[in-house]
Design an enzyme around this catalytic site. Structure first.
Site, PDB file in Angstrom:
ATOM      1  N   ASN A  66       0.872  -1.168   0.000  1.00  0.00           N
ATOM      2  CA  ASN A  66       0.000   0.000   0.000  1.00  0.00           C
ATOM      3  C   ASN A  66       0.915   1.227   0.000  1.00  0.00           C
ATOM      4  OD1 ASN A  66      -1.777   2.049   0.485  1.00  0.00           O
ATOM      5  ND2 ASN A  66      -2.710   1.140   2.316  1.00  0.00           N
TER       6      ASN A  66
ATOM      7  N   LYS B 179       3.130   0.663   3.242  1.00  0.00           N
ATOM      8  CA  LYS B 179       2.757  -0.406   4.187  1.00  0.00           C
ATOM      9  C   LYS B 179       2.875  -1.723   3.433  1.00  0.00           C
ATOM     10  CE  LYS B 179      -0.298   2.201   7.165  1.00  0.00           C
ATOM     11  NZ  LYS B 179      -0.964   3.305   6.483  1.00  0.00           N
TER      12      LYS B 179
ATOM     13  N   ARG C  86      -2.678  -2.084  -3.389  1.00  0.00           N
ATOM     14  CA  ARG C  86      -3.900  -1.341  -3.127  1.00  0.00           C
ATOM     15  C   ARG C  86      -3.903  -0.119  -4.044  1.00  0.00           C
ATOM     16  NH1 ARG C  86      -5.241   3.022   1.316  1.00  0.00           N
ATOM     17  NH2 ARG C  86      -7.480   3.138   0.993  1.00  0.00           N
TER      18      ARG C  86
ATOM     19  N   HIS D 197     -13.455   2.367   0.662  1.00  0.00           N
ATOM     20  CA  HIS D 197     -13.429   1.279   1.666  1.00  0.00           C
ATOM     21  C   HIS D 197     -14.057   0.002   1.109  1.00  0.00           C
ATOM     22  CE1 HIS D 197     -13.638   4.507   5.080  1.00  0.00           C
ATOM     23  NE2 HIS D 197     -12.380   4.176   4.848  1.00  0.00           N
TER      24      HIS D 197
ATOM     25  N   ASN E 238     -11.019   6.301  11.395  1.00  0.00           N
ATOM     26  CA  ASN E 238     -10.758   7.719  11.240  1.00  0.00           C
ATOM     27  C   ASN E 238     -11.515   8.235  10.018  1.00  0.00           C
ATOM     28  OD1 ASN E 238      -9.591  10.013  12.087  1.00  0.00           O
ATOM     29  ND2 ASN E 238      -7.698   9.660  10.945  1.00  0.00           N
TER      30      ASN E 238
ATOM     31  N   ARG F 213     -13.052  14.876   8.748  1.00  0.00           N
ATOM     32  CA  ARG F 213     -13.863  15.235   7.570  1.00  0.00           C
ATOM     33  C   ARG F 213     -15.298  15.509   7.984  1.00  0.00           C
ATOM     34  NH1 ARG F 213     -12.123  10.082   4.596  1.00  0.00           N
ATOM     35  NH2 ARG F 213      -9.941  10.481   4.136  1.00  0.00           N
TER      36      ARG F 213
ATOM     37  N   SER G 146     -11.624   9.384  18.444  1.00  0.00           N
ATOM     38  CA  SER G 146     -12.909   9.218  19.147  1.00  0.00           C
ATOM     39  C   SER G 146     -12.711   8.915  20.632  1.00  0.00           C
ATOM     40  CB  SER G 146     -13.742   8.133  18.478  1.00  0.00           C
ATOM     41  OG  SER G 146     -13.169   6.882  18.710  1.00  0.00           O
ATOM     42  N   ARG G 147     -11.580   8.280  20.992  1.00  0.00           N
ATOM     43  CA  ARG G 147     -11.345   7.975  22.414  1.00  0.00           C
ATOM     44  C   ARG G 147     -11.223   9.254  23.239  1.00  0.00           C
ATOM     45  NH1 ARG G 147      -6.738   3.732  20.901  1.00  0.00           N
ATOM     46  NH2 ARG G 147      -6.520   5.361  19.353  1.00  0.00           N
TER      47      ARG G 147
ATOM     48  N   GLY H 260     -11.371   0.786  13.421  1.00  0.00           N
ATOM     49  CA  GLY H 260     -10.938   1.183  14.763  1.00  0.00           C
ATOM     50  C   GLY H 260     -12.068   1.438  15.752  1.00  0.00           C
ATOM     51  N   ILE H 261     -13.031   2.277  15.366  1.00  0.00           N
ATOM     52  CA  ILE H 261     -14.131   2.596  16.275  1.00  0.00           C
ATOM     53  C   ILE H 261     -15.114   1.415  16.332  1.00  0.00           C
ATOM     54  CG2 ILE H 261     -16.069   4.165  16.679  1.00  0.00           C
ATOM     55  CD1 ILE H 261     -14.432   6.368  15.260  1.00  0.00           C
TER      56      ILE H 261
ATOM     57  N   GLU I 293     -14.748  -1.709  15.822  1.00  0.00           N
ATOM     58  CA  GLU I 293     -14.255  -2.938  16.447  1.00  0.00           C
ATOM     59  C   GLU I 293     -14.017  -2.785  17.948  1.00  0.00           C
ATOM     60  OE1 GLU I 293     -10.741  -4.269  14.315  1.00  0.00           O
ATOM     61  OE2 GLU I 293     -11.754  -3.881  12.419  1.00  0.00           O
TER      62      GLU I 293
ATOM     63  N   GLU J  85      -8.224  -5.727   5.063  1.00  0.00           N
ATOM     64  CA  GLU J  85      -8.145  -5.357   3.653  1.00  0.00           C
ATOM     65  C   GLU J  85      -6.962  -6.024   2.954  1.00  0.00           C
ATOM     66  OE1 GLU J  85      -8.739  -1.599   5.509  1.00  0.00           O
ATOM     67  OE2 GLU J  85      -9.704  -0.820   3.714  1.00  0.00           O
TER      68      GLU J  85
HETATM   69  P1  ADP Z   1      -8.047   4.673   9.783  1.00  0.00           P
HETATM   70  O1  ADP Z   1      -9.237   5.183   9.049  1.00  0.00           O
HETATM   71  O2  ADP Z   1      -6.970   5.690   9.967  1.00  0.00           O
HETATM   72  O3  ADP Z   1      -7.562   3.308   9.337  1.00  0.00           O
HETATM   73  P2  ADP Z   1      -8.755   3.244  12.224  1.00  0.00           P
HETATM   74  O4  ADP Z   1      -9.622   2.192  11.624  1.00  0.00           O
HETATM   75  O5  ADP Z   1      -7.438   2.849  12.779  1.00  0.00           O
HETATM   76  O6  ADP Z   1      -8.588   4.500  11.266  1.00  0.00           O
HETATM   77  O7  ADP Z   1      -9.618   3.926  13.418  1.00  0.00           O
HETATM   78  C1  ADP Z   1      -9.143   4.984  14.180  1.00  0.00           C
HETATM   79  C2  ADP Z   1     -10.239   5.301  15.199  1.00  0.00           C
HETATM   80  O8  ADP Z   1     -10.465   4.143  15.994  1.00  0.00           O
HETATM   81  C3  ADP Z   1      -9.886   6.429  16.146  1.00  0.00           C
HETATM   82  O9  ADP Z   1     -10.957   7.351  16.234  1.00  0.00           O
HETATM   83  C4  ADP Z   1      -9.717   5.728  17.492  1.00  0.00           C
HETATM   84  O10 ADP Z   1     -10.174   6.511  18.546  1.00  0.00           O
HETATM   85  C5  ADP Z   1     -10.602   4.513  17.342  1.00  0.00           C
HETATM   86  N1  ADP Z   1     -10.139   3.456  18.244  1.00  0.00           N
HETATM   87  C6  ADP Z   1      -9.019   2.723  18.122  1.00  0.00           C
HETATM   88  N2  ADP Z   1      -8.869   1.894  19.194  1.00  0.00           N
HETATM   89  C7  ADP Z   1      -9.931   2.128  20.004  1.00  0.00           C
HETATM   90  C8  ADP Z   1     -10.382   1.614  21.266  1.00  0.00           C
HETATM   91  N3  ADP Z   1      -9.683   0.676  21.905  1.00  0.00           N
HETATM   92  N4  ADP Z   1     -11.522   2.096  21.780  1.00  0.00           N
HETATM   93  C9  ADP Z   1     -12.251   3.026  21.127  1.00  0.00           C
HETATM   94  N5  ADP Z   1     -11.880   3.568  19.944  1.00  0.00           N
HETATM   95  C10 ADP Z   1     -10.747   3.128  19.394  1.00  0.00           C
END
Ligand code: ADP
Length: 405
Positions: free
Chosen positions: A7, A14, A93, A182, A213, A243, A286-287, A333-334, A336, A386
């Site tokens: 990627n 990556k 990718r 995506h 993100n 965004r 988001s955390r 990330g969010i 999961e 992915e």
């Molecule tokens: P990208 O689009 O950059 O690939 P990711 O899929 O890594 O993004 O997601 C990033 C988001 O996931 C961030 O907003 C982060 O806060 C959230 N996130 C990652 N780990 C956790 C967690 N353990 N608890 C809650 N949110 C999380």
């Protein structure tokens, strides 16, 4: 078969090497070359024996970056192959395939030309993806290469879903329409969710929520994407880390006039200063926003409420578009990890008679059903992958074309 997945971004590469056979899909090594062409470049690498290295090295260009990856893969201590002959093919990718590519494709000169032709639709991504392809063509000219497109899965959208109501000539002249992104993730998690249900993918109506993100929702009806929330660019749809998501298009010219902004400035506001960050004034993560909201920060609460509201709104709309709903999937990330956020969204979907299993919903980064057996809609957490899709597609294309590797 061993497949190298790449990627290539503007300043990073990556990579992941997969060993695929009928019994097993194994990651042999993975890593990132970071800060290419910038001071402080480095390679981070990890192999299946849990050996990890970080090397601070000068990486002025992508060519050197890919050479470094190949050298590390063959390293005496941390390597996972003895020679490059062991790599059967490379999967790349590619962010945008326009209308040309509805599927992953074996790369040749004509394909490179066609990717170049649609690159104006993703000027921040496609040229770097192409650069990675061209470097590999040069230094691994004997290896078959495959392009896997973020947009391809959504090429099954119907005209009602993909057209914008601007003069038709802009569609024909510039390819202005909705493409969605995506796609590799939405395809993977919808297929995995169907496996988890034990039902046929082509019998299910699934809504996949890729909440990272960058964030998007897709309606996957009988295995095909028929709607997704991102559009011509990844700006449309949900509220994201930085965004803005959906807007009244009139807002843009209004703001440009009021604040005397250039195209670049307004673009930056929409892409880099909006979303969770812009609303909360705290963070795009988001955390952080969730923590601040829990501590009583008003704007953080507004940001989170808007984020969830948009997801609920899209799930409602896509249920209507598909004429029903069997499965919702949370990923990225969010999706999961954020158990509370998933619970909030599901609790706002009363009309679907979803019964959340509070205990199962504590899951993170593991495929699991998080609703009870009485629930009318099954909700799953499915970690996205992915790179695995890219490796699988690459292997399948090599086999289909009966390329000797
Ligand atoms: P990208 O689009 O950059 O690939 P990711 O899929 O890594 O993004 O997601 C990033 C988001 O996931 C961030 O907003 C982060 O806060 C959230 N996130 C990652 N780990 C956790 C967690 N353990 N608890 C809650 N949110 C999380």
């Amino acid at each position: 078969m061993k497949i190298l997945v790449l990627n290539s971004g503007s300043s990073s590469i990556k990579f992941k090497v997969f060993k695929l056979n009928s019994q097993k899909e194994q990651v042999l090594a993975s890593g990132t070359v970071d800060r290419i062409g910038i001071k402080g470049s480095k390679i981070e690498y990890e192999n299946f024996r849990d050996q990890e290295i970080v090397l601070d090295l000068d990486v002025p260009r992508h060519e050197r970056g890919i050479e470094l990856v190949l050298e590390t893969l063959q390293d005496d201590e941390v390597g996972i192959i003895y020679s490059l002959d062991e790599i059967n093919a490379v999967g790349h990718r590619v962010v945008h395939g326009g209308e040309k590519f509805a599927q992953s494709t074996l790369i040749n000169d004509e394909v490179i030309r066609q990717i170049e032709e649609v690159s104006h639709l993703a000027p921040l991504h496609n040229p770097h993806n192409l650069n990675g392809i061209c470097v590999c063509e040069e230094i691994m000219s004997d290896k078959p290469q495959v392009a896997v497109f973020d947009t391809a899965f959504h090429q099954t959208m119907h005209r009602e879903a993909y057209m914008y109501a601007v003069p038709y000539k802009y569609y024909t002249r510039h390819g202005i329409r909705r493409y969605g992104f995506h796609g590799t993730s939405h395809k993977y998690v919808s297929t995995r969710a169907a496996e988890e249900t034990g039902k046929q993918l082509n019998s299910l109506k699934i809504i996949t929520c890729h909440l990272g993100n960058g964030a998007s929702v897709a309606a996957v009806d009988e295995g095909e994407s028929i709607e997704t929330s991102m559009g011509l660019t990844p700006l449309e749809g949900l509220i994201m880390g930085t965004r803005c998501g959906d807007l009244d298009p009139g807002l843009i010219t209004f703001l440009m006039e009021k604040e005397d902004l250039s195209i670049k400035e307004v673009n930056d506001i929409m892409n880099k200063e909006s979303g969770l960050l812009g609303l909360s004034g705290i963070s795009s993560d988001s955390r952080d926003v969730r923590k601040a909201a829990a501590d009583g920060h008003k704007r953080a609460r507004i940001a989170l409420d808007l984020f969830n509201y948009k997801v609920v709104k899209y799930i409602g709309a896509y249920t209507a578009v598909m004429g029903g709903l069997d499965v919702i999937v949370f990923t990225a990330g969010i999706g999961e990890n954020a158990c509370d956020l998933r619970a909030d969204i599901i609790n706002d979907l009363d009309f679907l008679n979803i019964e959340l299993n509070e205990q199962a919903n504590q899951v993170r980064q593991t495929a699991k059903k998080i609703t009870t057996d009485d629930s009318q809609v099954d909700v799953y957490v499915i970690p996205t992958n992915e790179e695995l899709v890219i490796a699988r597609d690459t292997a399948a294309i090599i086999e289909k074309n009966e390329i000797q590797v």
